[in-house]
Design a protein around this motif. Structure first.
Motif, PDB file in Angstrom:
ATOM      1  N   GLU A  43       0.642  -1.166   0.348  1.00  0.00           N
ATOM      2  CA  GLU A  43       0.182  -0.069  -0.330  1.00  0.00           C
ATOM      3  C   GLU A  43       0.568   1.443   0.366  1.00  0.00           C
ATOM      4  OE1 GLU A  43      -2.914  -0.013   3.196  1.00  0.00           O
ATOM      5  OE2 GLU A  43      -3.964  -1.730   2.316  1.00  0.00           O
ATOM      6  N   ALA A  44       0.949   2.264  -1.083  1.00  0.00           N
ATOM      7  CA  ALA A  44       1.190   3.752  -1.000  1.00  0.00           C
ATOM      8  C   ALA A  44       1.009   3.862   0.245  1.00  0.00           C
ATOM      9  CB  ALA A  44       0.541   4.190  -2.103  1.00  0.00           C
ATOM     10  N   GLU A  45       0.137   4.022   0.838  1.00  0.00           N
ATOM     11  CA  GLU A  45      -0.313   4.918   2.641  1.00  0.00           C
ATOM     12  C   GLU A  45       1.073   4.703   3.064  1.00  0.00           C
ATOM     13  OE1 GLU A  45      -0.076   8.149   4.998  1.00  0.00           O
ATOM     14  OE2 GLU A  45      -0.343   8.320   3.260  1.00  0.00           O
ATOM     15  N   ALA A  46       1.156   3.111   3.021  1.00  0.00           N
ATOM     16  CA  ALA A  46       1.434   2.408   4.600  1.00  0.00           C
ATOM     17  C   ALA A  46       3.734   2.754   3.530  1.00  0.00           C
ATOM     18  CB  ALA A  46       2.306   0.869   4.229  1.00  0.00           C
ATOM     19  N   LEU A  47       3.713   2.336   2.666  1.00  0.00           N
ATOM     20  CA  LEU A  47       4.762   2.724   2.438  1.00  0.00           C
ATOM     21  C   LEU A  47       5.683   4.589   2.453  1.00  0.00           C
ATOM     22  CD1 LEU A  47       5.323   1.101  -0.961  1.00  0.00           C
ATOM     23  CD2 LEU A  47       6.597   0.594   0.708  1.00  0.00           C
TER      24      LEU A  47
END
Length: 245
Positions: A43-47
Motif C-alpha cells: 500500500e502506498a500510504e503504508a510506504l
C-alpha cells in the motif's frame, strides 16, 4: 533589514527541493508502483509512513549521506528504500535490492520531478537584472543531472550540494564556500529557500540576505519570526523586491 534600502544584489543562491522543484507524486505512490512492477503489492500510504520513519532515522544516524562514516550517497539511499519496504512488511533483500536500485535511478529523472510554478520566469527575470545565480542544496551528487533534466541547470553559475562540499545546511561553511567561489561580499548576496533554519537563518549568520518561500499547504510556524518583506507568497514576487535595491 528593509529591502527598500538594500544594495543591489550581485549573487542569488537557491535551494532546490520545494523551492524550484517538487516531486510529481508522493514517494509512497512511486515506491508502490515499482514494487508492483516486481510482482509485489504494497500500500502506498503504508510506504509513505515507513519512508518518513526510515528517512528520519537514517538522517539522524548518518547525517549528510554518511560521508564521515564511509558511506556513499547511493548506498545511503538504497538503505533507506530497503528499510522503507521492510517496515512495510517486505523482507526479502534479493527482491528489495533491484527495486531500490531502480528507484535510485528513477529519482534522477525529470519524470519524478516538476518545476514549481513561476520558477523559470523568476530565474529568467533575475538573470535579466544582471544577477549571478547558484544553487546551495542539501542534496546528493545527482543534483546537477536533475537540474539539467528539468532544464534549470543553465541558469546557474555553479551548484553546491551538501554531498559534494561535505557541509549540509545550516552549516555556514556551505554558504561561505559559495561566497568564496563567486568573490561576492555577503551584503551583496541573498539566498532563497523554504526552510527557516536552513535557508533563512543560516545565510543571515554569514551576513547574506535571505528570502523564504511560503509553500502552499505547509504550515509556516516561522511567519511570526520573519519580517513580511522577507516572505515570498510565490517566487514571482522576488524580482520586484530586488529591483527596489
Amino acid at each position: 533589514m528593509c529591502f527598500a534600502t538594500m544594495l543591489k544584489l550581485r549573487l542569488l543562491t537557491w535551494d532546490v527541493k520545494d523551492t524550484l522543484l517538487r516531486l510529481r507524486i508522493p514517494v509512497g505512490k512511486s515506491y508502490a508502483a515499482e514494487a508492483q512492477a516486481h510482482g509485489l503489492q504494497v500500500e502506498a500510504e503504508a510506504l509513505n509512513r515507513a519512508f518518513r520513519w526510515a528517512y528520519n532515522a537514517q538522517t539522524k544516524h548518518f547525517p549528510n549521506y554518511g560521508l564521515d562514516r564511509g558511506l556513499s550517497s547511493k548506498q545511503w539511499w538504497l538503505d533507506v528504500v530497503m528499510e522503507t519496504f521492510r517496515l512495510s512488511g517486505v523482507h526479502e533483500d534479493k527482491v528489495l535490492l533491484p527495486i531500490a536500485e531502480k528507484l535510485y535511478c528513477d529519482y534522477c529523472s525529470k519524470h519524478n520531478w516538476e518545476v514549481l510554478p513561476g520558477a523559470i520566469e523568476t530565474l529568467q527575470q533575475c538573470q535579466q537584472l544582471g544577477i549571478r545565480m547558484a544553487v546551495i542544496s542539501n542534496f546528493d551528487r545527482r543534483l546537477s543531472e536533475i537540474l539539467a533534466q528539468c532544464d534549470l541547470q543553465q541558469h546557474f553559475e555553479f551548484v553546491l550540494s551538501s554531498e559534494n562540499t561535505g557541509f549540509a545546511k545550516p552549516d555556514k561553511r556551505i554558504f561561505l564556500e559559495a561566497l568564496q567561489i563567486s568573490r561576492v561580499p555577503p551584503p551583496l548576496a541573498a539566498h532563497v529557500g523554504d526552510s527557516y533554519m536552513n535557508d533563512y537563518r543560516a545565510p543571515r549568520e554569514v551576513g547574506m540576505h535571505s528570502f523564504l518561500v511560503k509553500t502552499a499547504g505547509k504550515p509556516a510556524s516561522w511567519e511570526t519570526e520573519v519580517p513580511q518583506e522577507h516572505i515570498l507568497p510565490s517566487l514571482t514576487y522576488l524580482p520586484s523586491l530586488i529591483e527596489k535595491g
